[in-house]
Design an enzyme around this catalytic site. Structure first.
Site, mmCIF file in Angstrom:
data_model
loop_
_atom_site.group_PDB
_atom_site.id
_atom_site.type_symbol
_atom_site.label_atom_id
_atom_site.label_comp_id
_atom_site.label_asym_id
_atom_site.label_seq_id
_atom_site.Cartn_x
_atom_site.Cartn_y
_atom_site.Cartn_z
ATOM 1 N N TYR A 23 0.780 -1.376 -0.018
ATOM 2 C CA TYR A 23 -0.187 0.161 -0.080
ATOM 3 C C TYR A 23 0.919 1.256 0.032
ATOM 4 O O TYR A 23 0.801 2.040 -0.931
ATOM 5 C CB TYR A 23 -0.685 -0.099 1.285
ATOM 6 C CG TYR A 23 -1.582 1.231 1.517
ATOM 7 C CD1 TYR A 23 -2.473 1.950 0.526
ATOM 8 C CD2 TYR A 23 -1.960 1.537 2.793
ATOM 9 C CE1 TYR A 23 -3.173 2.952 0.911
ATOM 10 C CE2 TYR A 23 -2.599 2.943 3.192
ATOM 11 C CZ TYR A 23 -3.211 3.475 2.038
ATOM 12 O OH TYR A 23 -3.981 4.551 2.322
ATOM 13 N N ALA A 25 7.031 -5.534 5.985
ATOM 14 C CA ALA A 25 6.918 -5.774 7.208
ATOM 15 C C ALA A 25 5.494 -6.337 7.285
ATOM 16 O O ALA A 25 4.763 -6.283 6.459
ATOM 17 C CB ALA A 25 6.983 -4.638 8.191
ATOM 18 N N TYR A 47 4.256 -6.184 17.374
ATOM 19 C CA TYR A 47 4.551 -5.243 16.127
ATOM 20 C C TYR A 47 5.209 -4.110 16.665
ATOM 21 O O TYR A 47 6.375 -3.654 16.087
ATOM 22 C CB TYR A 47 3.295 -5.229 15.560
ATOM 23 C CG TYR A 47 3.215 -3.894 14.369
ATOM 24 C CD1 TYR A 47 4.012 -4.233 13.374
ATOM 25 C CD2 TYR A 47 2.668 -2.771 14.757
ATOM 26 C CE1 TYR A 47 4.131 -3.072 12.424
ATOM 27 C CE2 TYR A 47 2.735 -1.841 13.750
ATOM 28 C CZ TYR A 47 3.473 -1.890 12.494
ATOM 29 O OH TYR A 47 3.477 -1.042 11.604
ATOM 30 N N PHE A 90 1.336 7.733 11.801
ATOM 31 C CA PHE A 90 0.048 7.361 12.365
ATOM 32 C C PHE A 90 -0.824 6.570 11.641
ATOM 33 O O PHE A 90 -0.563 5.555 11.358
ATOM 34 C CB PHE A 90 -0.241 8.733 13.129
ATOM 35 C CG PHE A 90 0.479 9.272 14.303
ATOM 36 C CD1 PHE A 90 1.921 9.338 14.155
ATOM 37 C CD2 PHE A 90 -0.036 9.144 15.447
ATOM 38 C CE1 PHE A 90 2.577 9.549 15.443
ATOM 39 C CE2 PHE A 90 0.943 9.231 16.768
ATOM 40 C CZ PHE A 90 2.177 9.589 16.411
ATOM 41 N N PHE A 133 -15.508 -0.595 17.432
ATOM 42 C CA PHE A 133 -14.804 -1.434 18.497
ATOM 43 C C PHE A 133 -14.839 -0.486 19.822
ATOM 44 O O PHE A 133 -13.858 0.364 20.105
ATOM 45 C CB PHE A 133 -13.611 -2.121 18.273
ATOM 46 C CG PHE A 133 -13.457 -2.915 17.074
ATOM 47 C CD1 PHE A 133 -14.416 -3.952 16.930
ATOM 48 C CD2 PHE A 133 -12.518 -2.713 15.897
ATOM 49 C CE1 PHE A 133 -14.517 -5.053 15.789
ATOM 50 C CE2 PHE A 133 -12.718 -3.917 14.825
ATOM 51 C CZ PHE A 133 -13.576 -4.814 14.956
ATOM 52 N N GLY A 150 -5.731 -3.887 22.907
ATOM 53 C CA GLY A 150 -4.347 -2.968 22.270
ATOM 54 C C GLY A 150 -4.981 -1.614 21.656
ATOM 55 O O GLY A 150 -3.990 -1.097 21.265
HETATM 56 N N1 UDP Z 1 -11.913 0.331 14.102
HETATM 57 C C1 UDP Z 1 -13.336 0.055 14.293
HETATM 58 N N2 UDP Z 1 -13.917 -1.120 13.394
HETATM 59 C C2 UDP Z 1 -13.131 -1.700 12.638
HETATM 60 C C3 UDP Z 1 -11.782 -1.105 12.349
HETATM 61 C C4 UDP Z 1 -11.197 -0.299 13.289
HETATM 62 O O1 UDP Z 1 -13.996 0.511 14.970
HETATM 63 O O2 UDP Z 1 -13.642 -2.224 11.494
HETATM 64 C C5 UDP Z 1 -11.341 1.293 15.105
HETATM 65 C C6 UDP Z 1 -10.327 0.757 15.852
HETATM 66 O O3 UDP Z 1 -10.680 0.124 17.092
HETATM 67 C C7 UDP Z 1 -9.454 1.921 15.866
HETATM 68 C C8 UDP Z 1 -9.607 2.806 14.875
HETATM 69 O O4 UDP Z 1 -10.798 2.276 14.430
HETATM 70 O O5 UDP Z 1 -10.018 2.726 17.341
HETATM 71 C C9 UDP Z 1 -8.397 2.909 13.914
HETATM 72 O O6 UDP Z 1 -8.178 1.414 13.657
HETATM 73 P P1 UDP Z 1 -7.304 1.161 12.434
HETATM 74 O O7 UDP Z 1 -7.235 -0.592 12.589
HETATM 75 O O8 UDP Z 1 -7.859 1.812 11.011
HETATM 76 O O9 UDP Z 1 -5.835 1.725 12.751
HETATM 77 P P2 UDP Z 1 -5.035 1.681 14.291
HETATM 78 O O10 UDP Z 1 -5.437 2.811 14.812
HETATM 79 O O11 UDP Z 1 -5.337 0.416 14.786
HETATM 80 O O12 UDP Z 1 -3.670 1.449 13.415
#
Ligand code: UDP
Length: 324
Positions: free
Chosen positions: A11, A74, A140, A168, A207, A283
């Protein structure tokens, strides 16, 4: 310049190759295609090689000259890293050591390394700058921090010049160039929201809505993948006059909640996006927002995608019209 983009079928790597080719560099893409896409390699020569196979790496470096290496190879899923730590340390640490060794043998002295906000762990303040405590909370993040340490040692021992860029939340796409985000197993918020809007993904789950944030959902800093590519290109030049190892945080400095992302995506897509609230994901810190002052001041980084809707719109056009 002649630049080797390791992980250039992925990506962020494919957007890097596009940026470098557009500015006139000669690009070579190295990838094992485990998660990348051959169709994403549109710029430069393609070498299929695996960082865990030193012989294939040697073959890639032999007879070629590179001014710099940009390293994206990675495994990068937090949850998976908790389940399969050996695979993460092997890929991300041993694989990088093999690459560094090949660079040393072939006298390539400059590396831009793809690091992550996950090196910080749970934030202890709102705006995370480079000095923030580094206490990763999953394999990770640990694997990326270990590589940052290796780069510091390599600067002392071998004079390697390096820049670690800690992203980020990478987001967006360049549909006009036929590249965007496409993971076989998608875990990221924006693609999941858009796939759910298109009816091509599973029902959307949020989530957790009981975080200490204004609307209870997690807040993240979304930065366009083309702006990330710009920062890498600047980092290559920075090493001309700056030996040693350096690190910069890359984000927009502005946080958006999961609900705000869903609302913006609904506006872009012109439809209501249905979701259900699910338990928190292990996490996930409540808020992760970067201070990128250092990258702006020292690298001269000027992100051009500074608001959320255009970022989502670029991803929307990619998911709606193309995909690999
Ligand atoms: N998230 C969510 N539903 C999803 C994917 C992610 O609610 O299907 C939330 C996740 O819990 C986090 C935010 O969106 O709070 C960003 O998640 P992502 O996996 O995009 O990136 P991260 O911050 O984990 O690198």
């Amino acid at each position: 310049m002649k630049v080797l983009v390791c992980g250039g079928a992925g990506y962020i790597g494919s957007h890097m190759a596009q940026w470098l080719a557009e500015r006139g560099d000669t690009v070579t893409v190295l990838d094992n295609l485990s998660t990348g896409h051959r169709a994403a390699v549109k710029w430069g020569e393609f070498l299929e090689a695996d960082l865990l196979d030193p012989a294939s790496l040697e073959h890639a470096f032999a007879g070629r000259f590179f001014d710099a290496v940009v390293h994206f190879c990675a495994r990068s899923l937090v949850g998976e890293s908790v389940q399969e730590p050996y695979a993460y340390y092997a890929n991300n640490v041993t694989g990088t050591l093999n690459l560094l060794e090949a660079m040393r043998r072939h006298e390539v002295q400059r590396l831009v390394f793809s690091s992550t906000a996950a090196v910080f762990g749970s934030p202890i303040c709102d705006l995370i700058d480079e000095e923030h405590l580094k206490a990763p909370i999953n394999p990770y993040g640990v694997s990326k921090l270990m590589v940052e340490q290796i780069l510091a040692d390599a600067a002392v021992a071998y004079g390697l010049r390096s820049v670690a860029l800690r992203y980020f939340n990478a987001a967006g796409a360049l549909p006009q160039h036929g590249i965007g985000e496409a993971h076989a197993c998608e875990t990221h918020l924006i693609p999941n929201v858009l796939k759910s809007a298109l009816g091509t993904g599973p029902a959307l789950k949020v989530f957790g809505d009981d975080y200490p944030t204004p609307d209870g959902t997690c807040v993240r800093d979304y930065v366009h993948v083309q702006d990330l590519a710009q920062a890498h290109a600047l980092a290559i030049g920075y090493m001309d006059t700056n030996p040693g190892t350096h690190a910069f945080n890359l984000g927009n400095g502005q946080g958006f909640s999961v609900r705000e992302v869903i609302a913006a995506a609904g506006k872009v897509a012109g439809r209501d996006i249905v979701y259900e609230v699910a338990p928190r994901r292990t996490g996930d810190p409540a808020t992760l927002v970067a201070s990128s002052r250092k990258a702006r001041e020292i690298l001269g980084w000027r992100p051009t995608w500074t608001t959320l809707e255009p970022i989502i719109e670029s991803a929307w056009r990619w998911h709606r019209d193309q995909r690999f």
